[in-house]
Design a protein around this motif. Structure first.
Motif, PDB file in Angstrom:
ATOM      1  N   UNK A  10       0.852  -1.176  -0.117  1.00 18.44           N
ATOM      2  CA  UNK A  10      -0.064   0.086   0.092  1.00 18.44           C
ATOM      3  C   UNK A  10       0.626   1.204   0.065  1.00 18.44           C
ATOM      4  N   UNK A  11       2.051   1.141   0.039  1.00 17.04           N
ATOM      5  CA  UNK A  11       2.969   2.176   0.003  1.00 17.04           C
ATOM      6  C   UNK A  11       3.659   2.300  -1.400  1.00 17.04           C
ATOM      7  N   UNK A  12       3.841   3.494  -1.731  1.00 22.47           N
ATOM      8  CA  UNK A  12       4.699   3.647  -3.252  1.00 22.47           C
ATOM      9  C   UNK A  12       6.352   3.428  -2.928  1.00 22.47           C
ATOM     10  N   UNK A  23       3.605  11.957 -11.453  1.00 23.13           N
ATOM     11  CA  UNK A  23       2.858  10.795 -11.525  1.00 23.13           C
ATOM     12  C   UNK A  23       1.505  10.852 -11.209  1.00 23.13           C
ATOM     13  N   UNK A  24       1.368  11.962 -10.299  1.00 24.51           N
ATOM     14  CA  UNK A  24      -0.208  12.170 -10.132  1.00 24.51           C
ATOM     15  C   UNK A  24      -0.931  12.760 -11.077  1.00 24.51           C
ATOM     16  N   UNK A  25      -0.311  13.547 -12.059  1.00 25.54           N
ATOM     17  CA  UNK A  25      -0.883  13.971 -13.428  1.00 25.54           C
ATOM     18  C   UNK A  25      -1.207  12.943 -14.177  1.00 25.54           C
ATOM     19  N   UNK A  26      -0.262  11.988 -14.283  1.00 21.84           N
ATOM     20  CA  UNK A  26      -0.483  10.759 -15.105  1.00 21.84           C
ATOM     21  C   UNK A  26      -1.665   9.875 -14.690  1.00 21.84           C
ATOM     22  N   UNK A  57      -0.441   0.855  -5.894  1.00 26.73           N
ATOM     23  CA  UNK A  57      -0.411   1.466  -4.518  1.00 26.73           C
ATOM     24  C   UNK A  57       0.053   2.865  -4.722  1.00 26.73           C
ATOM     25  N   UNK A  58       0.406   3.518  -5.685  1.00 27.77           N
ATOM     26  CA  UNK A  58       0.678   4.972  -5.938  1.00 27.77           C
ATOM     27  C   UNK A  58      -0.666   5.621  -5.962  1.00 27.77           C
ATOM     28  N   UNK A  62      -2.128   8.294  -3.557  1.00 28.90           N
ATOM     29  CA  UNK A  62      -2.856   9.651  -3.635  1.00 28.90           C
ATOM     30  C   UNK A  62      -4.122   9.719  -3.735  1.00 28.90           C
ATOM     31  N   UNK A  63      -5.046   8.957  -4.134  1.00 29.83           N
ATOM     32  CA  UNK A  63      -6.473   9.111  -4.105  1.00 29.83           C
ATOM     33  C   UNK A  63      -7.399   8.242  -3.321  1.00 29.83           C
TER      34      UNK A  63
END
Length: 205
Positions: A10-12, A23-26, A57-58, A62-63
């Motif tokens: 669960x952790x990036x 990465x968040x934008x992608x 996991x990422x 984030x979300x």
């Protein structure tokens, strides 16, 4: 000495975390693409991660849940609408609010940047109650309540919802189902025909 300890679930990874906010934008772009093409039910967090080129996991980092990813992904369609509601729709004569509202909505659909998340919203909300709830929440909070608050009538919310139903119905036929000749008609022609109907819903007797 090299750290070979496994990451906790669960952790990036450090590399992926360091890649933020790219990465968040992608992830958001991939989510909009997946929800738009597949709808809510057939889209998975794993599929979004694969399209974005990141670990699932990422996405959770984030979300959170798929519902939260969906809301974040489609909210981009409502941000410009929210900003324009006051300037374009509300600040002007009430006898022209129907045309301003119609132009605002069709302007969002005609713009490729906002069309993708709108497609994701409509295709998902039609078949999934979770997605529909997100849609209602965004529409109610950012659009409908503000417009209804401008109308000095007892049934303002009903009027606003009927106006929105008119616009959503035409948008469905034009951009989702793509029924001709509505799908290829000039936007100005559609606005000219729909705006008076929207106006009547909002301010008519």
């Amino acid at each position: 000495m090299t750290d070979t300890a496994p990451r906790r679930r669960g952790r990036p990874s450090r590399t992926q975390s360091a890649d933020a906010p790219a990465a968040r934008d992608r992830i958001l772009a991939a989510a909009r693409e997946e929800f738009s093409e597949r709808g809510y039910d057939k889209t998975s967090v794993r599929g979004i991660a694969k399209t974005a080129g990141v670990d699932s996991a990422l996405v959770h980092h984030y979300f959170g849940t798929k519902e939260q990813v969906f809301e974040a992904a489609v909210e981009v369609a409502f941000s410009p609408a929210s900003l324009k509601v006051r300037d374009v729709v509300l600040e002007g004569p009430l006898d022209e609010v129907g045309e301003r509202m119609t132009r605002l909505i069709f302007g969002l659909w005609e713009n490729p940047v906002t069309r993708t998340p709108l497609l994701a919203i409509v295709r998902s909300a039609v078949n999934n109650e979770t997605a529909a709830a997100v849609f209602r929440r965004l529409v109610a909070a950012q659009l409908m309540r503000r417009i209804a608050g401008r109308l000095d009538v007892p049934d303002a919310e009903l009027r606003t919802e009927l106006a929105a139903a008119q616009l959503v119905g035409v948008a469905m036929m034009r951009y989702v189902i793509k029924i001709e000749p509505v799908a290829s008609a000039d936007p100005e022609q559609i606005i000219a025909r729909i705006a008076p109907v929207v106006q009547r819903h909002l301010t008519g007797p």
